[in-house]
Design a protein around this motif. Sequence first.
Motif, PDB file in Angstrom:
ATOM      1  N   ILE A  15      49.233  91.279  34.516  1.00  0.00           N
ATOM      2  CA  ILE A  15      48.161  91.041  35.481  1.00  0.00           C
ATOM      3  C   ILE A  15      48.624  89.935  36.417  1.00  0.00           C
ATOM      4  O   ILE A  15      49.040  88.874  35.967  1.00  0.00           O
ATOM      5  N   SER A  16      48.578  90.190  37.734  1.00  0.00           N
ATOM      6  CA  SER A  16      49.027  89.185  38.683  1.00  0.00           C
ATOM      7  C   SER A  16      48.300  89.337  40.017  1.00  0.00           C
ATOM      8  O   SER A  16      47.898  90.427  40.396  1.00  0.00           O
ATOM      9  N   ASP A  17      48.144  88.206  40.706  1.00  0.00           N
ATOM     10  CA  ASP A  17      47.574  88.261  42.055  1.00  0.00           C
ATOM     11  C   ASP A  17      48.685  88.209  43.100  1.00  0.00           C
ATOM     12  O   ASP A  17      48.411  88.233  44.290  1.00  0.00           O
ATOM     13  N   GLN A  18      49.936  88.127  42.642  1.00  0.00           N
ATOM     14  CA  GLN A  18      51.088  88.160  43.550  1.00  0.00           C
ATOM     15  C   GLN A  18      52.173  88.967  42.862  1.00  0.00           C
ATOM     16  O   GLN A  18      52.721  88.546  41.846  1.00  0.00           O
ATOM     17  N   PHE A  19      52.490  90.106  43.437  1.00  0.00           N
ATOM     18  CA  PHE A  19      53.493  90.975  42.822  1.00  0.00           C
ATOM     19  C   PHE A  19      54.559  91.292  43.845  1.00  0.00           C
ATOM     20  O   PHE A  19      54.344  92.095  44.747  1.00  0.00           O
ATOM     21  N   VAL A  53      39.833  96.238  30.511  1.00  0.00           N
ATOM     22  CA  VAL A  53      40.634  95.155  31.095  1.00  0.00           C
ATOM     23  C   VAL A  53      40.401  95.074  32.600  1.00  0.00           C
ATOM     24  O   VAL A  53      40.240  93.980  33.152  1.00  0.00           O
ATOM     25  N   ILE A  54      40.352  96.202  33.279  1.00  0.00           N
ATOM     26  CA  ILE A  54      40.113  96.202  34.727  1.00  0.00           C
ATOM     27  C   ILE A  54      38.771  95.548  35.046  1.00  0.00           C
ATOM     28  O   ILE A  54      38.670  94.711  35.947  1.00  0.00           O
ATOM     29  N   ASP A  55      37.736  95.905  34.298  1.00  0.00           N
ATOM     30  CA  ASP A  55      36.416  95.307  34.516  1.00  0.00           C
ATOM     31  C   ASP A  55      36.426  93.805  34.224  1.00  0.00           C
ATOM     32  O   ASP A  55      35.850  93.013  34.969  1.00  0.00           O
ATOM     33  N   ALA A  56      37.095  93.408  33.134  1.00  0.00           N
ATOM     34  CA  ALA A  56      37.134  92.000  32.750  1.00  0.00           C
ATOM     35  C   ALA A  56      37.896  91.170  33.776  1.00  0.00           C
ATOM     36  O   ALA A  56      37.467  90.071  34.133  1.00  0.00           O
ATOM     37  N   VAL A  57      38.987  91.694  34.277  1.00  0.00           N
ATOM     38  CA  VAL A  57      39.783  90.963  35.261  1.00  0.00           C
ATOM     39  C   VAL A  57      38.998  90.801  36.558  1.00  0.00           C
ATOM     40  O   VAL A  57      39.084  89.769  37.217  1.00  0.00           O
ATOM     41  N   GLY A  58      38.208  91.789  36.914  1.00  0.00           N
ATOM     42  CA  GLY A  58      37.399  91.706  38.124  1.00  0.00           C
ATOM     43  C   GLY A  58      36.361  90.608  38.061  1.00  0.00           C
ATOM     44  O   GLY A  58      36.008  90.018  39.079  1.00  0.00           O
ATOM     45  N   LEU A  59      35.912  90.279  36.873  1.00  0.00           N
ATOM     46  CA  LEU A  59      34.907  89.235  36.704  1.00  0.00           C
ATOM     47  C   LEU A  59      35.517  87.848  36.508  1.00  0.00           C
ATOM     48  O   LEU A  59      34.831  86.840  36.673  1.00  0.00           O
ATOM     49  N   TYR A  60      36.779  87.783  36.158  1.00  0.00           N
ATOM     50  CA  TYR A  60      37.429  86.524  35.796  1.00  0.00           C
ATOM     51  C   TYR A  60      37.864  85.750  37.031  1.00  0.00           C
ATOM     52  O   TYR A  60      38.439  86.313  37.957  1.00  0.00           O
ATOM     53  N   LYS A  61      37.608  84.463  37.045  1.00  0.00           N
ATOM     54  CA  LYS A  61      38.056  83.580  38.125  1.00  0.00           C
ATOM     55  C   LYS A  61      38.867  82.448  37.513  1.00  0.00           C
ATOM     56  O   LYS A  61      38.459  81.847  36.522  1.00  0.00           O
ATOM     57  N   LEU A  62      40.016  82.170  38.107  1.00  0.00           N
ATOM     58  CA  LEU A  62      40.845  81.071  37.628  1.00  0.00           C
ATOM     59  C   LEU A  62      40.230  79.735  37.989  1.00  0.00           C
ATOM     60  O   LEU A  62      39.669  79.569  39.076  1.00  0.00           O
ATOM     61  N   THR A  63      40.367  78.777  37.089  1.00  0.00           N
ATOM     62  CA  THR A  63      39.913  77.415  37.378  1.00  0.00           C
ATOM     63  C   THR A  63      40.911  76.779  38.333  1.00  0.00           C
ATOM     64  O   THR A  63      42.071  77.212  38.414  1.00  0.00           O
ATOM     65  N   PRO A  64      40.495  75.735  39.048  1.00  0.00           N
ATOM     66  CA  PRO A  64      41.440  75.067  39.954  1.00  0.00           C
ATOM     67  C   PRO A  64      42.692  74.560  39.207  1.00  0.00           C
ATOM     68  O   PRO A  64      43.804  74.628  39.726  1.00  0.00           O
ATOM     69  N   HIS A  65      42.502  74.086  37.986  1.00  0.00           N
ATOM     70  CA  HIS A  65      43.637  73.607  37.188  1.00  0.00           C
ATOM     71  C   HIS A  65      44.592  74.753  36.868  1.00  0.00           C
ATOM     72  O   HIS A  65      45.819  74.598  36.964  1.00  0.00           O
ATOM     73  N   ALA A  66      44.054  75.902  36.506  1.00  0.00           N
ATOM     74  CA  ALA A  66      44.893  77.067  36.178  1.00  0.00           C
ATOM     75  C   ALA A  66      45.625  77.560  37.422  1.00  0.00           C
ATOM     76  O   ALA A  66      46.793  77.954  37.340  1.00  0.00           O
TER      77      ALA A  66
END
Length: 137
Positions: A15-19, A53-66
Amino acid sequence: MKDQDLFKHLVFIHISDQFPGSIHKKVIRFKFLLPSASKMGSLEPLMQLVFVVIDAVGLYKLTPHAKQKSGKHRAAAKEKEAKSAEEERLNALREKKAEQKAKERAKMTPSQIEKEEEKEKQRLMKRRMKVSSGGRR
């Protein structure tokens, strides 16, 4: 069916936001080892997992620290890749120079080779003198 049997077909989830190398910016990749056609039904729970997993990733937001941590890791990986590419380029250049020198040497007479070796020895001595004196004149 046991969980062990189920996950033996799952190779990885990425899972990545940059590929890099993809036209899509955000990517979720799953890789499976497919069983024989008669046992294909055993993959049904894994296919359901894909949608979960697709549904869970859509709801997940990274914290500023992450986000900051992943940014550091990406920068380090990019720097490592750049160093590796530069090292590869320099090695190729050294090889090319060595090949050219070998070709030139093959065309030389023994006396010319001796002169060339003497010049190289002088160059090395000059370099050593510069290094030992700290490059001062």
